[in-house]
Design an enzyme around this catalytic site. Structure first.
Site, PDB file in Angstrom:
ATOM      1  N   HIS A  55       0.826  -1.198   0.000  1.00 20.87           N
ATOM      2  CA  HIS A  55       0.000   0.000   0.000  1.00 20.87           C
ATOM      3  C   HIS A  55       0.866   1.256   0.000  1.00 20.87           C
ATOM      4  CE1 HIS A  55      -2.104   3.356   1.982  1.00 20.87           C
ATOM      5  NE2 HIS A  55      -3.157   2.929   1.293  1.00 20.87           N
ATOM      6  N   CYS A  69      34.830   5.056 -23.764  1.00 23.75           N
ATOM      7  CA  CYS A  69      34.075   5.278 -22.527  1.00 23.75           C
ATOM      8  C   CYS A  69      34.963   6.061 -21.563  1.00 23.75           C
ATOM      9  CB  CYS A  69      33.644   3.942 -21.910  1.00 23.75           C
ATOM     10  SG  CYS A  69      34.961   2.733 -21.714  1.00 23.75           S
TER      11      CYS A  69
END
Length: 809
Positions: A421, A751
């Protein structure tokens, strides 16, 4: 004229009957009619109609009396007083005889179809969508499980009707301007699946936090599903990759996390309530609720349900402990991610440095960062203490907490998973939350300033103090197209799904060592040879690998799931995974690592990268890395995974590494496997043609290449001015590698951080003809624009610079 029906069997209902029986019950009818023929099990049952509810309101002047109470509320009467009075009126009212007869008759008929008298049933409320769109908030009305016998069933129906006037439901309708007396309620009565003897849970046909649409998220706990939905326990969590769910021979379960599952809800034979929560056993807490085949079965069902409805779905499932069969017990459209703007990506990051150690960590819900004063509430009885804008810290939440959650800056709970919830409502409110922390209410002082960060991957972090952070909004429609591919650098698998909307061309560097350091934390050789570690270390390893008889399988599992999550996020684009590249001092810091690592004066130039993989000191550890890579590619089916070897010094070493990979079932070319090599050493540049004959592609590690080309320690403050990736020697090396790679038809990328920080360096790479550049996700937009600008100014008369087909791919 015939009087309206008061009860309808699920089999006679469809999605068009929402006004008659509410959203939940109409969906059950739709599932039974359209999906049970395809093997999806949906428990039989029936629903009372909205006409039945209205007939109840016409009994004993009930409608008028409720109306007077609502008028009093508008004139200043208290919410709690109003709710209690209305519920008392309904519970004191006798159900109309015609409704009693209809429910009793339908219940008897259900028992006959099931071959038993007085069958156990689940009784759930279902509101009409046009009056109360319960998709907007979780758990507005009550459900009652393990109800047996006609008298108990009629009582449960009356209690469902009364739950339409809980304080939270009244408050919700008041807030949204709904007319209380125009809301209608249906009661669903469904065959009870004996999940109390097995398990149950929730699943979504997308990732609930990122909205990534190509996975099924399954949560599972022992016993009835109430404990998962309410957030009372930390459930197991499984991720399944949808595109491969029907692929023959593939097992696309790409993530499994064992939850704490501290308790379970089971049926009881005595007492006023039909269910009770009891502690789980040690074995139940350590074990997984579902097998891989059961996880895949649920995922296939989720995919079929989603296809039928043509929208992402939120579903509840249960496993019958008597028969071993899985059942789908509810299905409704997912309402949070489907409302988001797909063209916008909001990004948060902490900007300060030197953070103090976290107070607690847990599952990150959403991606936001928020700061505020902690308000620690141990029960809903303390809600009046809450101050607007504070961070709500509590054990768990239910619908009674929703009015407070709306006023909070963020939420932190002790218990709960991604489908609890607390998680569901936090997403709907756009509220950052960290759930399942274990003991936030005990470790976060009430009134202390804290920062809640959900922007660091799948783990949410609560820091002491108020930290600086930035929030950015990226318009994806504004990102230009470039022929130079822009890829991502990824370390944290938990963050991979967050960036799926970026139009990246894949992942140019996925760092294996991050997964090992953060998700495994044990040196692989300590798992292969625990006898070489001390007793205290063995005890800590045993605790970390609880539930694994074979400790090495813990390493393979964790590493495979980490890689798979990144590979799935960018499927079918390539995801280049670099095998481990720790230095010896970094390996030694892993749990159990010290006995297996030498002390080196200069670990940067020591026993690292390719030199370890065929060495007797690490060969068995590298075998575990290879097992994980094979599992991702050959078992899960994620063949877009590319293997990359770091710090390969010589051609002889290259040959030995490739032989070692092949010995472990990773033969270059088999099942489409590509093997790349990092370019970090001048030898890689000087012998680029020879390396190109052995590998399928190159990735330039600009930091190490600059360091070793210029002979400059990249960590030296005194020499910082000399460390420059744009030095002519480094630039010539980069151009040399690109030219050699293209002569052999090989891919070459780079990279490193420099293209993100230095637009001129990024343009230099474009001019040199680089195939791809890899950057951190938060730099993507900036570098993409830089590359686009560089391509637009390509020199006239240079066909390679202007034509994306001119260079070999």
């Amino acid at each position: 004229m015939a009087r309206p029906s008061l009860v309808e069997p699920f089999a006679d209902l469809s999605a068009a009957d929402t006004a008659l029986v509410g959203g939940k019950n109409a969906a059950l009818g739709e599932l039974i009619a359209n999906l049970t023929p395809h093997g999806i099990r949906v428990p039989d049952g029936f629903a009372t109609t909205t006409a039945a509810y209205r007939e109840l309101l016409d009994t004993g002047d009930l409608r008028a009396r409720i109306g007077r109470r609502i008028e009093a509320l508008h004139e200043g009467a208290g919410l709690a007083e109003t709710g209690a009075a209305i519920r008392g009126m309904i519970l004191a009212t006798e159900l109309p005889p015609r409704l009693v007869d209809a429910v009793t008759t339908a219940y008897t008929a259900l028992g006959e179809r099931l071959g038993r008298t007085d069958p156990d049933v689940a009784v759930r409320s279902s509101a009409t969508a046009e009056d109360l769109p319960e998709a907007s908030f979780a758990g507005q009305q009550e459900s009652f499980l393990n109800i047996t016998g006609a008298r108990a069933l009629l009582d449960a129906c009356l209690r469902c009707y009364a739950s339409l006037f809980t304080d939270r439901a009244i408050n919700y309708r008041e807030h949204h301007g709904f007319d209380h007396l125009r809301v209608a309620l249906s009661v669903g009565v469904q065959q009870m699946v004996r999940a109390d003897r097995a398990g149950a849970g929730v699943m979504f046909s997308l990732d609930t936090d990122s909205g990534f649409p190509r996975v099924v998220l399954v949560n599972a706990a022992w016993g009835l599903g109430e404990s998962v939905v309410s957030g009372a326990v930390d459930p197991d969590e499984y991720l399944v990759f949808k595109p491969l769910v029907d692929e023959a021979g593939a097992n696309p379960v790409i993530a499994k996390e064992t939850g704490g599952k501290q308790s379970k809800v089971v049926s009881r034979t005595t007492g006023a309530e039909p269910t009770v929560s009891v502690p789980t056993t040690e074995d139940e807490r350590a074990g997984l609720v579902l097998t891989d085949s059961e996880i895949r079965q649920l995922a296939r069902w989720a995919v079929r349900v989603e296809r039928h409805y043509d929208t992402p779905m939120d579903m509840e499932w249960a496993k019958d402990g008597d028969t071993g069969e899985l059942h789908l017990v509810q299905a409704r459209p997912e309402t949070v991610q489907t409302r988001r703007r797909p063209s916008t990506l909001r990004s948060y990051r902490l900007t300060g440095t030197g953070h103090a150690a976290p107070l607690v960590t847990g599952l990150a819900i959403g991606e936001a960062i928020a700061a505020g004063t902690a308000c620690v509430l141990r029960s809903a009885a303390e809600i009046d203490r809450f101050v607007d804008g504070a961070v709500l810290v509590t054990g768990t939440t239910d619908p009674d907490w929703e009015p407070v959650m709306k006023r909070a800056a963020a939420l932190v709970t002790d218990h709960g998973g991604r489908t609890s919830h607390a998680a569901i409502v936090s997403r709907e409110l756009g509220l950052g939350a960290v759930v399942g922390t274990g003991d936030a209410t005990g470790r976060i002082p009430d009134g202390r300033a804290i920062t809640v960060s959900c922007a660091e991957g799948e783990r949410g972090v609560v820091y002491p103090g108020t930290l600086d952070f930035e929030e950015r909004e990226i318009e994806l429609t504004d990102i230009p197209t470039t022929r130079t591919r822009l890829m991502l650098t990824m370390a944290d698998p938990g963050a991979a799904l967050r960036w799926w909307r970026l139009p990246a061309d894949g992942v140019g560097l996925a760092r294996m060592e991050f997964v090992i350091n953060n998700h495994i934390r044990v040196h692989p050789m300590a798992l292969v040879h625990p006898e070489r570690t001390d007793a205290g270390t063995r005890e800590r390893i045993a605790a970390l690998t609880r539930g694994y008889r074979d400790r090495t399988e813990f390493f393979v599992d964790r590493l495979a799931y980490g890689i798979a999550r990144i590979a799935a996020a960018w499927w079918p684009a390539p995801v280049v995974v670099r095998t481990s590249d720790f230095k010896t001092n970094e390996y030694a810091r892993l749990l159990g690592g010290a006995p297996f690592e030498p002390a080196e004066q200069n670990p940067m130039l020591g026993w690292r990268g390719a030199s370890r993989y065929h060495d007797d000191g690490y060969r068995e550890g590298f075998a575990l890395e290879c097992r994980a890579l094979r599992r991702v590619r050959d078992e899960m089916g994620l063949t877009n995974t590319v293997v990359m070897i770091p710090f390969c010094r010589t051609l002889t070493e290259a040959d030995r590494v490739l032989e070692t990979l092949a010995d472990h079932g990773l033969r270059r070319g088999a099942n489409g496997l590509a093997v790349y090599v990092m370019v970090e050493i001048p030898a890689n540049v000087l012998l680029a043609d020879d390396f190109a004959r052995r590998f399928d592609g190159f990735s330039i590690g600009s930091n190490d290449l600059t360091q070793l080309t210029l002979g400059v320690d990249r960590d030296s403050e005194r020499l910082a001015g000399l460390f420059d990736e744009r030095d002519p020697a480094v630039v010539r090396s980069i151009r040399t590698v690109i030219e050699a790679a293209h002569r052999h038809g090989r891919e070459v990328g780079l990279c490193g951080q420099r293209p993100s920080d230095d637009p001129e360096f990024a343009r230099l790479l474009v001019d040199a003809g680089i195939d791809s550049v890899s950057v951190a996700p938060d730099s993507f937009l900036r570098v993409k624009n830089t590359i686009a600008a560089g391509e637009r100014r390509a020199p006239e008369g240079d066909p390679d610079a202007a034509d994306p087909v001119a260079r070999p791919r």
